[in-house]
Scaffold this motif. Structure first.
Motif, mmCIF file in Angstrom:
data_model
loop_
_atom_site.group_PDB
_atom_site.id
_atom_site.type_symbol
_atom_site.label_atom_id
_atom_site.label_comp_id
_atom_site.label_asym_id
_atom_site.label_seq_id
_atom_site.Cartn_x
_atom_site.Cartn_y
_atom_site.Cartn_z
ATOM 1 N N ILE A 10 4.867 0.113 -1.487
ATOM 2 C CA ILE A 10 6.102 -0.569 -1.084
ATOM 3 C C ILE A 10 5.646 -1.839 -0.379
ATOM 4 C CG2 ILE A 10 7.821 -0.516 0.761
ATOM 5 C CD1 ILE A 10 8.594 2.253 -0.071
ATOM 6 N N LEU A 11 6.263 -2.959 -0.712
ATOM 7 C CA LEU A 11 5.894 -4.256 -0.124
ATOM 8 C C LEU A 11 7.153 -5.041 0.220
ATOM 9 C CD1 LEU A 11 3.537 -5.607 -2.968
ATOM 10 C CD2 LEU A 11 2.855 -4.219 -1.034
ATOM 11 N N VAL A 12 6.974 -6.116 0.970
ATOM 12 C CA VAL A 12 7.989 -7.170 0.952
ATOM 13 C C VAL A 12 7.340 -8.410 0.373
ATOM 14 C CG1 VAL A 12 9.408 -6.347 2.869
ATOM 15 C CG2 VAL A 12 7.543 -7.980 3.307
ATOM 16 N N GLU A 13 8.196 -9.212 -0.272
ATOM 17 C CA GLU A 13 7.701 -10.457 -0.864
ATOM 18 C C GLU A 13 8.305 -11.628 -0.079
ATOM 19 O OE1 GLU A 13 7.444 -10.452 -5.175
ATOM 20 O OE2 GLU A 13 8.262 -12.463 -5.152
ATOM 21 N N ILE A 14 7.451 -12.571 0.243
ATOM 22 C CA ILE A 14 7.897 -13.785 0.952
ATOM 23 C C ILE A 14 7.429 -14.973 0.117
ATOM 24 C CG2 ILE A 14 7.625 -15.158 3.070
ATOM 25 C CD1 ILE A 14 7.290 -12.388 4.512
ATOM 26 N N MET A 15 8.364 -15.857 -0.220
ATOM 27 C CA MET A 15 8.046 -16.924 -1.181
ATOM 28 C C MET A 15 8.058 -18.302 -0.556
ATOM 29 S SD MET A 15 10.761 -16.039 -4.007
ATOM 30 C CE MET A 15 11.071 -14.350 -4.372
ATOM 31 N N VAL A 58 5.017 3.291 4.477
ATOM 32 C CA VAL A 58 5.340 1.987 5.079
ATOM 33 C C VAL A 58 4.977 2.031 6.551
ATOM 34 C CG1 VAL A 58 7.245 1.462 3.492
ATOM 35 C CG2 VAL A 58 7.723 2.704 5.624
ATOM 36 N N GLY A 59 4.959 0.859 7.184
ATOM 37 C CA GLY A 59 4.785 0.812 8.628
ATOM 38 C C GLY A 59 6.138 1.030 9.305
ATOM 39 N N ASP A 60 6.077 1.316 10.603
ATOM 40 C CA ASP A 60 7.328 1.490 11.359
ATOM 41 C C ASP A 60 7.783 0.102 11.813
ATOM 42 O OD1 ASP A 60 9.421 2.505 12.729
ATOM 43 O OD2 ASP A 60 8.238 3.437 14.325
ATOM 44 N N ASP A 61 8.157 -0.734 10.851
ATOM 45 C CA ASP A 61 8.507 -2.128 11.136
ATOM 46 C C ASP A 61 9.710 -2.532 10.269
ATOM 47 O OD1 ASP A 61 7.390 -2.533 8.550
ATOM 48 O OD2 ASP A 61 5.412 -2.943 9.403
ATOM 49 N N ASP A 62 10.221 -3.717 10.511
ATOM 50 C CA ASP A 62 11.423 -4.160 9.783
ATOM 51 C C ASP A 62 11.195 -4.189 8.275
ATOM 52 O OD1 ASP A 62 12.690 -4.414 12.154
ATOM 53 O OD2 ASP A 62 12.818 -6.618 12.146
ATOM 54 N N PHE A 63 9.998 -4.588 7.834
ATOM 55 C CA PHE A 63 9.727 -4.674 6.391
ATOM 56 C C PHE A 63 9.849 -3.286 5.741
ATOM 57 C CE2 PHE A 63 6.613 -8.539 6.878
ATOM 58 C CZ PHE A 63 7.699 -9.357 7.158
ATOM 59 N N GLY A 64 9.292 -2.293 6.427
ATOM 60 C CA GLY A 64 9.372 -0.927 5.895
ATOM 61 C C GLY A 64 10.813 -0.422 5.875
ATOM 62 N N HIS A 65 11.520 -0.666 6.975
ATOM 63 C CA HIS A 65 12.897 -0.166 7.060
ATOM 64 C C HIS A 65 13.816 -0.893 6.080
ATOM 65 C CE1 HIS A 65 11.902 2.667 10.102
ATOM 66 N NE2 HIS A 65 11.322 1.713 10.839
ATOM 67 N N LEU A 66 13.541 -2.164 5.833
ATOM 68 C CA LEU A 66 14.323 -2.925 4.837
ATOM 69 C C LEU A 66 14.252 -2.227 3.473
ATOM 70 C CD1 LEU A 66 15.602 -5.679 3.745
ATOM 71 C CD2 LEU A 66 13.263 -6.435 3.422
ATOM 72 N N ASN A 67 13.056 -1.820 3.093
ATOM 73 C CA ASN A 67 12.877 -1.145 1.807
ATOM 74 C C ASN A 67 13.525 0.234 1.779
ATOM 75 O OD1 ASN A 67 11.005 -2.373 -0.360
ATOM 76 N ND2 ASN A 67 10.142 -3.043 1.579
ATOM 77 N N ILE A 68 13.257 0.990 2.832
ATOM 78 C CA ILE A 68 13.782 2.366 2.858
ATOM 79 C C ILE A 68 15.308 2.343 2.795
ATOM 80 C CG2 ILE A 68 14.050 4.423 4.311
ATOM 81 C CD1 ILE A 68 11.158 4.107 5.159
ATOM 82 N N GLU A 69 15.918 1.432 3.556
ATOM 83 C CA GLU A 69 17.388 1.371 3.570
ATOM 84 C C GLU A 69 17.939 0.996 2.197
ATOM 85 O OE1 GLU A 69 19.269 2.817 5.596
ATOM 86 O OE2 GLU A 69 17.445 3.259 6.706
ATOM 87 N N ARG A 70 17.270 0.075 1.525
ATOM 88 C CA ARG A 70 17.713 -0.324 0.172
ATOM 89 C C ARG A 70 17.664 0.880 -0.792
ATOM 90 N NH1 ARG A 70 17.875 -4.686 -3.599
ATOM 91 N NH2 ARG A 70 18.201 -3.637 -5.571
ATOM 92 N N LEU A 71 16.527 1.603 -0.765
ATOM 93 C CA LEU A 71 16.378 2.743 -1.677
ATOM 94 C C LEU A 71 17.378 3.844 -1.326
ATOM 95 C CD1 LEU A 71 12.485 2.712 -1.806
ATOM 96 C CD2 LEU A 71 13.980 2.367 -3.775
ATOM 97 N N ARG A 72 17.564 4.072 -0.031
ATOM 98 C CA ARG A 72 18.519 5.095 0.409
ATOM 99 C C ARG A 72 19.933 4.733 -0.072
ATOM 100 N NH1 ARG A 72 18.155 7.906 5.328
ATOM 101 N NH2 ARG A 72 17.099 6.169 6.326
ATOM 102 N N ALA A 80 9.837 11.503 0.539
ATOM 103 C CA ALA A 80 8.369 11.439 0.535
ATOM 104 C C ALA A 80 7.846 10.037 0.849
ATOM 105 C CB ALA A 80 7.831 11.941 -0.797
ATOM 106 N N ILE A 81 8.687 9.223 1.508
ATOM 107 C CA ILE A 81 8.193 7.918 1.998
ATOM 108 C C ILE A 81 7.821 8.106 3.471
ATOM 109 C CG2 ILE A 81 8.662 5.474 2.381
ATOM 110 C CD1 ILE A 81 10.715 5.597 0.144
ATOM 111 N N LYS A 82 6.552 7.996 3.750
ATOM 112 C CA LYS A 82 6.064 8.246 5.107
ATOM 113 C C LYS A 82 6.115 6.964 5.926
ATOM 114 C CE LYS A 82 2.868 11.480 6.817
ATOM 115 N NZ LYS A 82 1.716 12.265 6.717
ATOM 116 N N VAL A 83 6.596 7.060 7.164
ATOM 117 C CA VAL A 83 6.622 5.899 8.070
ATOM 118 C C VAL A 83 5.481 6.062 9.063
ATOM 119 C CG1 VAL A 83 7.982 4.597 9.746
ATOM 120 C CG2 VAL A 83 9.132 5.744 7.820
ATOM 121 N N HIS A 84 4.517 5.124 9.023
ATOM 122 C CA HIS A 84 3.335 5.205 9.878
ATOM 123 C C HIS A 84 3.474 4.287 11.075
ATOM 124 C CE1 HIS A 84 0.463 7.501 7.432
ATOM 125 N NE2 HIS A 84 1.139 7.029 6.406
ATOM 126 N N ARG A 85 3.257 4.819 12.275
ATOM 127 C CA ARG A 85 3.129 3.958 13.460
ATOM 128 C C ARG A 85 1.721 3.385 13.410
ATOM 129 N NH1 ARG A 85 6.710 7.024 17.625
ATOM 130 N NH2 ARG A 85 8.604 6.595 16.452
#
Ligand code: ATP
Length: 316
Positions: A10-15, A58-72, A80-85
């Motif tokens: 899972i990633l975020v893309e910045i252009m 994903v990390g426990d950061d906005d980028f990770g939560h952005l993805n998880i919320e979209r998929l949810r 099975a998406i693990k959030v790592h501190r």
């Protein structure tokens, strides 16, 4: 309905905002956009109404939560998406060149995406899966290769099927163990989805028909070759089916192959004819390129059905 599972980054893309801008000097950026080939794949499948789940980290950061919320929000199984501190979500910085090519600065291996593993939740997800989809991009470390192997073995042990999109980046080819892993994946693959040149990574033949024949002789039942704006060609023992692409204005090609594959696999699992599955998949691939950001053009089923009713097709 059959449930499909995928595992990977899972990633975020910045252009860079402007074409030809590059990253050698400060400039305006756009994003973050949710991304990562497996996330794009699972989100497209979910938007088409297919039960679909992702094994990722994903990390426990906005980028990770952005993805998880979209998929949810789109109904994907995120159990099975693990959030790592203490680890950051993966990133891809992208710049578009004046010749239409793209250049990426990735942080994947050293990010949370590299911490993917088969834990209790992933095992539970695989125990409910009928199909496992392997992405070449996700085979970037011995650990991620082990996850793909475990996914394949779990789903095959349940009598399920495997699809494989070999979207390998060139710099990955030197990774120790990758070639063996690719041969293992291919030996378990039922549905193979290369884009044009990727077909030849695994074949001795240098022509399309010959290379496809080799793949079918290995025991793969279906080969679908993606051809960008020209659409796609489907091969199985019954023959060859050509499906032209739809005419759209291409804004951003990232993710088209993943959307195409998700749609094709979903309709293949539903028992659709090659013609129907290709048309929906070409529709999803075409809509994917019409928006900036890898997941911004992902269509819901009703939208893609309405689009293919009226859209014009080009030359196959
Ligand atoms: P990527 O790696 O960029 O995600 P890919 O190389 O795996 O993509 P492509 O063949 O580029 O795959 O695209 C997949 C599908 O998306 C095509 O088969 C087609 O259906 C659709 N598609 C891609 N580009 C266009 C376009 N410019 N116009 C219409 N349809 C497109």
């Amino acid at each position: 309905m059959k449930k499909l599972v995928c595992a990977g980054e899972i990633l975020v893309e910045i252009m860079a905002e402007r074409i030809g801008q590059g990253f050698l000097a400060p400039g305006p950026l756009v994003g973050p956009f949710p991304s990562g080939a497996p996330a794009i794949f699972i989100d497209q499948a979910a938007r088409l109404g297919q039960p679909a789940g992702l094994i990722a980290a994903v990390g426990d950061d906005d980028f990770g939560h952005l993805n998880i919320e979209r998929l949810r929000a789109d109904g994907a199984d995120i159990s099975a998406i693990k959030v790592h501190r203490g680890a950051a979500t993966g990133t891809a910085f992208v710049t578009y060149e004046t010749d239409g090519s793209r250049h990426f600065v990735y942080n994947i291996k050293q990010s949370a995406a590299g911490l993917i593993e088969i834990g209790t939740e992933a095992r539970a997800l695989l125990a409910s899966a009928d199909h496992f989809h392997v992405m070449g991009t996700s085979l970037f470390s011995p650990e991620t290769i082990a996850v793909a192997r475990a996914g394949i073995e779990a789903v095959k042990a349940r009598g399920g099927t495997v699809s494989f999109d070999p979207n390998i980046r060139e710099e990955m080819l030197d990774l120790p163990g990758l070639r063996e892993a690719l041969h293992f994946v291919l030996s378990k693959t039922d549905l193979f989805l290369p884009s044009g040149p990727e077909l030849f990574i695994f074949a001795k033949a240098t022509d399309e028909e010959g290379a496809v024949r080799e793949m079918l002789q290995r025991g793969i039942s279906t080969v679908v070759v993606k051809k960008g704006g020209q659409g796609a060609v489907h091969f199985d023992r019954a023959g060859r089916t050509v499906s032209p692409g739809f005419v759209v204005d291409e804004i951003d090609p990232t993710g088209a192959g993943d959307c195409f594959a998700a749609a094709f696999v979903s309709f293949w699992l539903r028992g659709a004819t090659p013609e129907k599955a290709l048309r929906i998949a070409n529709g999803c691939g075409a809509l994917a390129v019409t928006k900036k950001g890898p997941m911004e053009g992902i269509a819901f089923l009703a939208a893609v059905e309405a689009f293919i009713e009226t859209a014009e097709t080009g030359e196959a």
